[in-house]
Motif scaffolding. Sequence first.
Motif, PDB file in Angstrom:
ATOM      1  N   ILE A  55       0.856  -1.189   0.000  1.00 21.39           N
ATOM      2  CA  ILE A  55       0.000   0.000   0.000  1.00 21.39           C
ATOM      3  C   ILE A  55       0.892   1.239   0.000  1.00 21.39           C
ATOM      4  O   ILE A  55       1.778   1.391   0.845  1.00 21.39           O
ATOM      5  CB  ILE A  55      -0.948   0.001   1.212  1.00 21.39           C
ATOM      6  CG1 ILE A  55      -1.946  -1.157   1.092  1.00 21.39           C
ATOM      7  CG2 ILE A  55      -1.698   1.323   1.310  1.00 21.39           C
ATOM      8  CD1 ILE A  55      -2.881  -1.298   2.266  1.00 21.39           C
ATOM      9  N   CYS A  78      -3.138   6.221   1.376  1.00 15.95           N
ATOM     10  CA  CYS A  78      -4.600   6.304   1.423  1.00 15.95           C
ATOM     11  C   CYS A  78      -4.990   7.731   1.815  1.00 15.95           C
ATOM     12  O   CYS A  78      -4.289   8.399   2.579  1.00 15.95           O
ATOM     13  CB  CYS A  78      -5.193   5.275   2.382  1.00 15.95           C
ATOM     14  SG  CYS A  78      -4.713   5.458   4.099  1.00 15.95           S
ATOM     15  N   ILE A 131      -7.362   4.666  -2.208  1.00 20.59           N
ATOM     16  CA  ILE A 131      -6.318   3.738  -1.742  1.00 20.59           C
ATOM     17  C   ILE A 131      -5.411   3.448  -2.928  1.00 20.59           C
ATOM     18  O   ILE A 131      -5.871   2.944  -3.955  1.00 20.59           O
ATOM     19  CB  ILE A 131      -6.911   2.439  -1.184  1.00 20.59           C
ATOM     20  CG1 ILE A 131      -7.912   2.736  -0.056  1.00 20.59           C
ATOM     21  CG2 ILE A 131      -5.798   1.524  -0.676  1.00 20.59           C
ATOM     22  CD1 ILE A 131      -8.666   1.519   0.427  1.00 20.59           C
ATOM     23  N   CYS A 162      -5.036   2.508   6.333  1.00 20.21           N
ATOM     24  CA  CYS A 162      -5.483   1.381   5.509  1.00 20.21           C
ATOM     25  C   CYS A 162      -4.508   0.220   5.667  1.00 20.21           C
ATOM     26  O   CYS A 162      -3.296   0.422   5.783  1.00 20.21           O
ATOM     27  CB  CYS A 162      -5.571   1.807   4.037  1.00 20.21           C
ATOM     28  SG  CYS A 162      -6.176   0.502   2.955  1.00 20.21           S
ATOM     29  N   LEU A 165     -10.076  -0.036   5.385  1.00 21.19           N
ATOM     30  CA  LEU A 165      -9.778   1.379   5.664  1.00 21.19           C
ATOM     31  C   LEU A 165     -10.569   1.841   6.868  1.00 21.19           C
ATOM     32  O   LEU A 165     -11.770   1.560   6.979  1.00 21.19           O
ATOM     33  CB  LEU A 165     -10.093   2.238   4.435  1.00 21.19           C
ATOM     34  CG  LEU A 165      -9.823   3.746   4.543  1.00 21.19           C
ATOM     35  CD1 LEU A 165      -9.349   4.295   3.199  1.00 21.19           C
ATOM     36  CD2 LEU A 165     -11.076   4.513   4.987  1.00 21.19           C
TER      37      LEU A 165
END
Length: 517
Positions: free
Chosen positions: A41, A44, A70, A115, A125
Motif C-alpha cells: 500500500i 490512502c 487507496i 489502511c 480502511l
Amino acid sequence: MDFKVNKEMISTADCIYEGIQEQGLELDYILPDYYPDVFRIVRCEANPVITDYSINGDKLSYELKCDLKIMYCSENGSILQCVNQKQSYTKNIELGRSCENPTVKLIPKCDYVNCRAVNKRRLDLRGAVSVKIRVTGKKEQEIVSDVEGMNVHLKKSSVRFASDKICVKKNVQLTEDIELTSVQPSVISIVRCCCEHITCEKKMISGKLLAKGEASISVLYACEKESDGCLEPMEFSMPYSQIIDMNSSDDTFEFEVKPEVVFCDVVPIQSSDGENRIIRCEAELILCCNAVKSTSVSIAADAYSTTYPCNVSMSEIKLEQIPVSMEYPIHHSFKMLSAEDMPEKVYYVWCTPKNVNAVISDDKKTISLSGMLSYVTACRDNSGMIAMPDKDEAFEEIIELDENITGEAVTAEIHIEDVSYNISSDNTLMLSTDIRAEISVYTSAYINAVSDISVDGEIKKIRDGNYSIKLYYGSENEDVWEIAKRYSTCVDAIIEENELDGECLDKSGMLIIPIVS
C-alpha cells in the motif's frame, strides 16, 4: 427635573450554534477481478466536502461526502493502482433555537485515515472526519444613544456595523473534455485530482452581480512509459461566468464573492484508438455572494450623574462588521528527503495546509498566523516501486498591521499558489511553496454599551467635603473620563483647566480637578 432617555435599535450578531461533529469512516473493499493483487500500500486519503445544507426551524441538516482513495502496487509491477470509493452521510444538528436568515459556515477536515491489506484481495480502511459548524444570525437590541436632564453625562462612541446583509449562493456546474497531447502517455488510472484555486472577478450591472473567473485543475495520473509504470502530472483551467440576482441591494452595499469547491472529479475516456487519451473533468462550485450595508451609530459606552445617584445597565454587544481584507504572501522551504532516502525519480510534489490558526496580539498591532503544511512527494524509490513519502511541517508568520487598523478579531484562509522541488548539490530534496494568505481583520468584535439608565432624583450625592477643586496625580495613559466619573465632575472642565490635548493623559503629573455640578 425632567429626565429623558433616547434609545436606538441596532442589529447585533447572534451566535446560534458553534461546535464540531465527527463522523467515522469504514471501508471493507474486495478487489474486482481486473485489479492485480496487493503487494504494498502506497497511500490512502480521505477528502471530505459539504455538498448541501438546509435549516428547518431549529434543525440544521447537511450532506457530507467523502472521497476515499487507496493507492497500491502489485508484486510484479511498478504501475500504481488506485481504488476510489465515495461515501455519503446525512447529518443533523439540533441548534437549540431558530433564527431568521442565519449564516451557516461548515468546514470539513480529515482527522486521520489508515489502511491495511487483510489479504492480497481485501483492503480495510478506517478513519474519521470532522465538521466545524458555526451558525450565526441577527437580532435587534436596544441601546441608549442620548440623555437629557439630571446632570447625566455620557461617554459616547461611534461604531460602524453591518446593518443589512444579503447572502446568495449559486451552484455552478463545470464539465470539460481534455484530450492528451501526443507526448503524454495514455491514462491507466487517476491518482489525484484537485481544484487548486479559483479566480473571481465581480461587477454590478443593473442590480445583478456578474461573477466570472476560472478554476485551476491539477491532475496526477498513473501511466506507462517504456514498459515501466510512472506518474504524469497535468494542469488546465475551466472558465465560468454567472449572473446572480442580489435582491434589494444597491450602490450602498459592499459586495464579496467567495468561490468554494463542492467536488472535482476526473475520469479517463477511451478515444477512437481504444486508449484512454481523453480525460473528462466534472466540477461543481458554489459562489457565496455577500452584500453588506454598513451604518454608523453613536452609542453610550458609560454614564454617570454629577449630582444624583445613577444606576447604569450595561450590555455586551457583538456587532457584525465588514472586515478589512488583506493578502499576505508567504514563502516556505524545507528539506523533504536526505541523501540516504533520495528516490530514483521525482514525478510530482504537492502541499496541503492543515490546522490554520490566526491570533491577534494583545497590543492589536500584529497577527500570528500558524499551522501545518502537509507535503507529499510522488516518486519512484530505489526498488523501482512508486512511493509517496509525506511529512508535516509547522509554519508561523508574524504579520504587522497598518497603523490605521486596530484589530479585535481575525480569520485567515491559506491558499497554495505553487509547489516546486530542487535537488541540492549534496543530494537532498528541497521543497519550496508559495502561499497566499487571505486575512480578514475585524476592527471590533464586542463592545460594551449602555442599555438603560435610571436616576434617583429624590436624593443627591454626598461628597466627602465642601470643596470646589481637588488635586489629583494622574498616571500616563489614564482616561480623563474615569477621573471625572470618580469625582462626579465634568470631563470638559478637567481638560480645559489643565490644558490637556485629549481625553487620555500623555504623561503622569498633577491635575486640578474642578468640581462642577
